[in-house]
Design a protein around this motif. Sequence first.
Motif, PDB file in Angstrom:
ATOM      1  N   PHE A 129     -16.491  56.553  50.444  1.00 33.41           N
ATOM      2  CA  PHE A 129     -16.969  57.943  50.294  1.00 33.41           C
ATOM      3  C   PHE A 129     -18.442  57.764  51.044  1.00 33.41           C
ATOM      4  CE2 PHE A 129     -19.191  57.027  46.475  1.00 33.41           C
ATOM      5  CZ  PHE A 129     -18.596  55.920  45.672  1.00 33.41           C
ATOM      6  N   THR A 130     -19.166  56.755  50.908  1.00 38.36           N
ATOM      7  CA  THR A 130     -20.428  56.633  51.349  1.00 38.36           C
ATOM      8  C   THR A 130     -20.941  55.010  51.795  1.00 38.36           C
ATOM      9  OG1 THR A 130     -22.478  57.115  51.075  1.00 38.36           O
ATOM     10  CG2 THR A 130     -21.570  55.976  49.461  1.00 38.36           C
ATOM     11  N   THR A 131     -21.781  54.820  52.620  1.00 34.55           N
ATOM     12  CA  THR A 131     -22.227  53.488  52.820  1.00 34.55           C
ATOM     13  C   THR A 131     -23.449  53.347  52.502  1.00 34.55           C
ATOM     14  OG1 THR A 131     -22.843  54.018  55.121  1.00 34.55           O
ATOM     15  CG2 THR A 131     -20.562  52.980  54.803  1.00 34.55           C
ATOM     16  N   LYS A 132     -24.183  54.273  51.909  1.00 33.45           N
ATOM     17  CA  LYS A 132     -25.488  54.572  51.417  1.00 33.45           C
ATOM     18  C   LYS A 132     -25.801  53.903  50.152  1.00 33.45           C
ATOM     19  CE  LYS A 132     -26.595  58.332  54.598  1.00 33.45           C
ATOM     20  NZ  LYS A 132     -26.210  59.793  54.494  1.00 33.45           N
ATOM     21  N   LEU A 180     -20.967  59.330  44.326  1.00 40.41           N
ATOM     22  CA  LEU A 180     -19.451  60.130  44.573  1.00 40.41           C
ATOM     23  C   LEU A 180     -19.830  61.602  44.308  1.00 40.41           C
ATOM     24  CD1 LEU A 180     -16.731  60.080  45.230  1.00 40.41           C
ATOM     25  CD2 LEU A 180     -16.105  59.528  42.840  1.00 40.41           C
ATOM     26  N   GLU A 181     -20.623  61.974  43.373  1.00 41.76           N
ATOM     27  CA  GLU A 181     -21.147  62.991  42.958  1.00 41.76           C
ATOM     28  C   GLU A 181     -21.891  63.834  44.067  1.00 41.76           C
ATOM     29  OE1 GLU A 181     -21.460  60.648  40.686  1.00 41.76           O
ATOM     30  OE2 GLU A 181     -20.298  61.124  39.155  1.00 41.76           O
ATOM     31  N   ASP A 182     -22.875  62.951  44.810  1.00 37.11           N
ATOM     32  CA  ASP A 182     -23.719  63.567  45.777  1.00 37.11           C
ATOM     33  C   ASP A 182     -22.615  63.923  46.856  1.00 37.11           C
ATOM     34  OD1 ASP A 182     -25.816  62.857  44.549  1.00 37.11           O
ATOM     35  OD2 ASP A 182     -26.092  61.016  45.366  1.00 37.11           O
ATOM     36  N   VAL A 183     -21.770  62.915  47.306  1.00 33.51           N
ATOM     37  CA  VAL A 183     -20.848  63.478  48.198  1.00 33.51           C
ATOM     38  C   VAL A 183     -19.757  64.670  48.129  1.00 33.51           C
ATOM     39  CG1 VAL A 183     -18.917  62.446  49.514  1.00 33.51           C
ATOM     40  CG2 VAL A 183     -20.848  60.812  48.909  1.00 33.51           C
ATOM     41  N   VAL A 184     -19.491  64.936  46.951  1.00 32.56           N
ATOM     42  CA  VAL A 184     -18.770  65.958  46.603  1.00 32.56           C
ATOM     43  C   VAL A 184     -19.549  67.116  46.505  1.00 32.56           C
ATOM     44  CG1 VAL A 184     -17.445  67.082  44.655  1.00 32.56           C
ATOM     45  CG2 VAL A 184     -16.963  64.726  45.034  1.00 32.56           C
ATOM     46  N   VAL A 185     -20.686  67.388  46.024  1.00 36.47           N
ATOM     47  CA  VAL A 185     -21.556  68.428  46.242  1.00 36.47           C
ATOM     48  C   VAL A 185     -21.712  68.998  47.546  1.00 36.47           C
ATOM     49  CG1 VAL A 185     -23.789  69.151  45.624  1.00 36.47           C
ATOM     50  CG2 VAL A 185     -22.633  68.197  43.744  1.00 36.47           C
ATOM     51  N   ASP A 186     -21.988  67.611  48.199  1.00 37.87           N
ATOM     52  CA  ASP A 186     -22.560  67.755  49.845  1.00 37.87           C
ATOM     53  C   ASP A 186     -21.243  68.526  50.384  1.00 37.87           C
ATOM     54  OD1 ASP A 186     -24.616  67.563  51.483  1.00 37.87           O
ATOM     55  OD2 ASP A 186     -23.572  65.827  52.674  1.00 37.87           O
ATOM     56  N   MET A 187     -19.907  67.950  50.153  1.00 39.00           N
ATOM     57  CA  MET A 187     -18.889  68.591  51.031  1.00 39.00           C
ATOM     58  C   MET A 187     -18.600  69.941  50.558  1.00 39.00           C
ATOM     59  SD  MET A 187     -16.208  65.374  50.706  1.00 39.00           S
ATOM     60  CE  MET A 187     -14.840  66.032  51.385  1.00 39.00           C
ATOM     61  N   LEU A 188     -18.631  70.338  49.226  1.00 34.33           N
ATOM     62  CA  LEU A 188     -18.597  71.770  48.881  1.00 34.33           C
ATOM     63  C   LEU A 188     -19.681  72.698  49.455  1.00 34.33           C
ATOM     64  CD1 LEU A 188     -18.011  71.142  44.938  1.00 34.33           C
ATOM     65  CD2 LEU A 188     -16.344  72.232  46.372  1.00 34.33           C
ATOM     66  N   SER A 189     -20.939  72.297  49.561  1.00 38.46           N
ATOM     67  CA  SER A 189     -21.800  73.152  49.976  1.00 38.46           C
ATOM     68  C   SER A 189     -21.706  73.382  51.584  1.00 38.46           C
ATOM     69  CB  SER A 189     -23.281  72.767  49.757  1.00 38.46           C
ATOM     70  OG  SER A 189     -23.447  71.383  50.263  1.00 38.46           O
ATOM     71  N   LYS A 190     -21.208  72.214  52.359  1.00 37.04           N
ATOM     72  CA  LYS A 190     -21.030  72.526  53.584  1.00 37.04           C
ATOM     73  C   LYS A 190     -19.678  73.353  54.040  1.00 37.04           C
ATOM     74  CE  LYS A 190     -22.992  68.385  55.840  1.00 37.04           C
ATOM     75  NZ  LYS A 190     -22.856  66.751  55.673  1.00 37.04           N
ATOM     76  N   HIS A 191     -18.700  73.099  53.172  1.00 35.66           N
ATOM     77  CA  HIS A 191     -17.377  73.849  53.900  1.00 35.66           C
ATOM     78  C   HIS A 191     -17.197  75.297  52.950  1.00 35.66           C
ATOM     79  CE1 HIS A 191     -16.246  70.660  56.128  1.00 35.66           C
ATOM     80  NE2 HIS A 191     -16.554  69.488  55.181  1.00 35.66           N
ATOM     81  N   HIS A 192     -17.847  75.411  51.866  1.00 41.88           N
ATOM     82  CA  HIS A 192     -17.307  76.593  51.023  1.00 41.88           C
ATOM     83  C   HIS A 192     -18.028  77.699  50.890  1.00 41.88           C
ATOM     84  CE1 HIS A 192     -13.559  74.597  50.579  1.00 41.88           C
ATOM     85  NE2 HIS A 192     -14.060  73.657  49.844  1.00 41.88           N
ATOM     86  N   GLN A 225     -21.388  73.991  40.475  1.00 44.53           N
ATOM     87  CA  GLN A 225     -22.503  74.209  39.543  1.00 44.53           C
ATOM     88  C   GLN A 225     -22.336  72.831  38.379  1.00 44.53           C
ATOM     89  OE1 GLN A 225     -21.655  77.905  37.591  1.00 44.53           O
ATOM     90  NE2 GLN A 225     -23.247  78.937  38.743  1.00 44.53           N
ATOM     91  N   GLU A 226     -21.072  72.622  38.073  1.00 43.24           N
ATOM     92  CA  GLU A 226     -20.813  71.708  37.242  1.00 43.24           C
ATOM     93  C   GLU A 226     -21.474  70.155  37.666  1.00 43.24           C
ATOM     94  OE1 GLU A 226     -18.094  70.317  33.996  1.00 43.24           O
ATOM     95  OE2 GLU A 226     -19.304  71.949  34.222  1.00 43.24           O
ATOM     96  N   CYS A 227     -20.891  70.190  39.155  1.00 44.11           N
ATOM     97  CA  CYS A 227     -21.426  68.870  39.798  1.00 44.11           C
ATOM     98  C   CYS A 227     -23.027  68.741  39.664  1.00 44.11           C
ATOM     99  CB  CYS A 227     -21.208  68.590  40.948  1.00 44.11           C
ATOM    100  SG  CYS A 227     -19.375  68.222  41.245  1.00 44.11           S
ATOM    101  N   LEU A 228     -23.857  69.725  40.041  1.00 42.07           N
ATOM    102  CA  LEU A 228     -25.102  69.748  40.000  1.00 42.07           C
ATOM    103  C   LEU A 228     -25.756  69.429  38.807  1.00 42.07           C
ATOM    104  CD1 LEU A 228     -25.746  72.744  42.665  1.00 42.07           C
ATOM    105  CD2 LEU A 228     -26.402  70.082  42.810  1.00 42.07           C
ATOM    106  N   GLN A 229     -25.128  70.101  37.744  1.00 37.70           N
ATOM    107  CA  GLN A 229     -25.788  69.708  36.385  1.00 37.70           C
ATOM    108  C   GLN A 229     -25.501  68.326  35.870  1.00 37.70           C
ATOM    109  OE1 GLN A 229     -23.419  72.744  34.291  1.00 37.70           O
ATOM    110  NE2 GLN A 229     -24.886  74.436  34.907  1.00 37.70           N
ATOM    111  N   GLN A 230     -24.154  67.694  36.651  1.00 36.72           N
ATOM    112  CA  GLN A 230     -24.145  66.350  36.032  1.00 36.72           C
ATOM    113  C   GLN A 230     -24.817  65.435  36.767  1.00 36.72           C
ATOM    114  OE1 GLN A 230     -19.912  65.649  35.685  1.00 36.72           O
ATOM    115  NE2 GLN A 230     -19.620  66.993  33.969  1.00 36.72           N
ATOM    116  N   GLY A 231     -24.980  65.763  38.120  1.00 35.70           N
ATOM    117  CA  GLY A 231     -25.733  64.845  38.868  1.00 35.70           C
ATOM    118  C   GLY A 231     -26.935  64.445  38.463  1.00 35.70           C
TER     119      GLY A 231
END
Lengths: 288, 288
Positions: free
Chosen positions: A251-254, A259-271, A282-288
């Motif tokens: 899910f990353t090489t950085k 994993l939370e960063d990647v999920v949030v990033d994908m959500l904001s790009k696609h939806h 919202q949930e991810c951002l709060q936990q992240g």
Amino acid sequence: MTAEIICVGTEILLGNIVNTNAAYLSERLASLGISVFFETTVGDNPERLENVIRQGLERSDILILSGGLGPTKDDLTKEIATKACGQELVEDEEALRRLKEYFARSHRNMTENNLKQALVPEDCTVLYNENGTAPGMVIHAKEGKKVVLLPGPPNELLPMFHDQVEPIIKELSSEVLYSDVVKIDCMGESRVAAEIEDLIEKQTNPTVAPYAKLGEVHLRVTAKAVSEDEAKKLVTPITEELYRRFGHKIFTTKEDETLEDVVVDMLSKHHIRSQQQNPVQQECLQQG
Amino acid sequence: MTAEIICVGTEILLGNIVNTNAAYLSERLASLGISVFFETTVGDNPERLENVIRQGLERSDILILSGGLGPTKDDLTKEIATKACGQELVEDEEALRRLKEYFARSHRNMTENNLKQALVPEDCTVLYNENGTAPGMVIHAKEGKKVVLLPGPPNELLPMFHDQVEPIIKELSSEVLYSDVVKIDCMGESRVAAEIEDLIEKQTNPTVAPYAKLGEVHLRVTAKAVSEDEAKKLVTPITEELYRRFGHKIFTTKEDETLEDVVVDMLSKHHIRSQQQNPVQQECLQQG
């Protein structure tokens, strides 16, 4: 070029403090391309400290000591390191001037034991301390070896290492390290390891090291070269090979990306471009 | 009785993680009355690891190793420690049964490299792992020395050490440590040290060690005895002497008590029994 970290202080051996200095120094030395093979913590005991320093001088090019530079009787690092390097202590005028100024400024009386903080080994570069009374020093030891003494409090050690020691080490070293951290989800460490056994077997530069994390496996691919660009060129083919083997499980090489960063990033790009956040994000951002 | 902590893992030497295992083990060993003189961190390298273990066996009674018990090729701790103790690895039936059960339960395939986790040195006490696949072990080495191997992840190491290793160490050791931490406000470390030079000079049991903290100086008075009561009896006269010398500048002798705790406590005792909190106390409670 190899370095060794030696932390001095009975309080560390008693478990009263977590040794964050060692982690900081390790991380900085790695990024400067210096291999650290040993970290030792030893108490405020003259014989044991001297043995550890002598052993370090035999097996490493640079020793970095932290702690034990204070004004009290049990602060022995400077005296013992000077002795182990076969040198004598001499008074440093600038260190004495700064010490007197510090006490005048803070309206405190300078006691006799403070004076020992103005003594330095005869052949060294003094590292003046902007955040405390104890100067650090880089002792120029035999065979070009360096023994770096740093004060223990992190608010003194960190800026002194960054501002004054790193430039000296950079001049000595001709290599840098670069790592990709290939983070894999949904697979156990042993299964990952089984699939890359050939890569681990033949590794020299770059090296591939697996680490089990909670619910993830990280593969650190590290190369050493004369520049970051050259090191990247060695790392990239291995990272690409890992993508071929593990595909979308990576899910990353950085280093810093979770994993939370990647999920949030994908959500904001696609939806949800320029519209309200959905509940998952919202949930991810709060936990992240 | 002396112990030595050896943490195994290149990820620690690269500064990717802060070594909290070492702090935990140090603190627990101190409370069990075991003196820890050295903590060493070494990478996943067979020669260097073997040298560190052999050196430890020469100078300490108990070696506590953490990390390197996983299923991958670079997990070497068990193999190297077994070799350094002059033993062979044998299969442990119960470890194998648990390993198979673990993989069956989690619906994952067991790979060949997992099998090595069921191997243990021939003369050891196996420490079964309730939180992971790698068993720990206490190797019974020559001359009554013990080599304790623990898994690296803190969620596995902590309960294994507490539940299974501490009872073994308690049986070996006949001494406990007890400390008062005399916390002094409004004085510099060098001035405090100057006033207790005589106590530090003649110290053996109890010992008195000063530590500079932000705005405070802590004097740790530590004694070793056959029971906590006996150790307290040795510590108390020194703590009383420190009260005679520093008086009201001492705000506590308790390890966990901070200046803020003491202020809040004084406020609630003297001013505001069963009425509304005053603004200063509210502030302290919020910050505390």
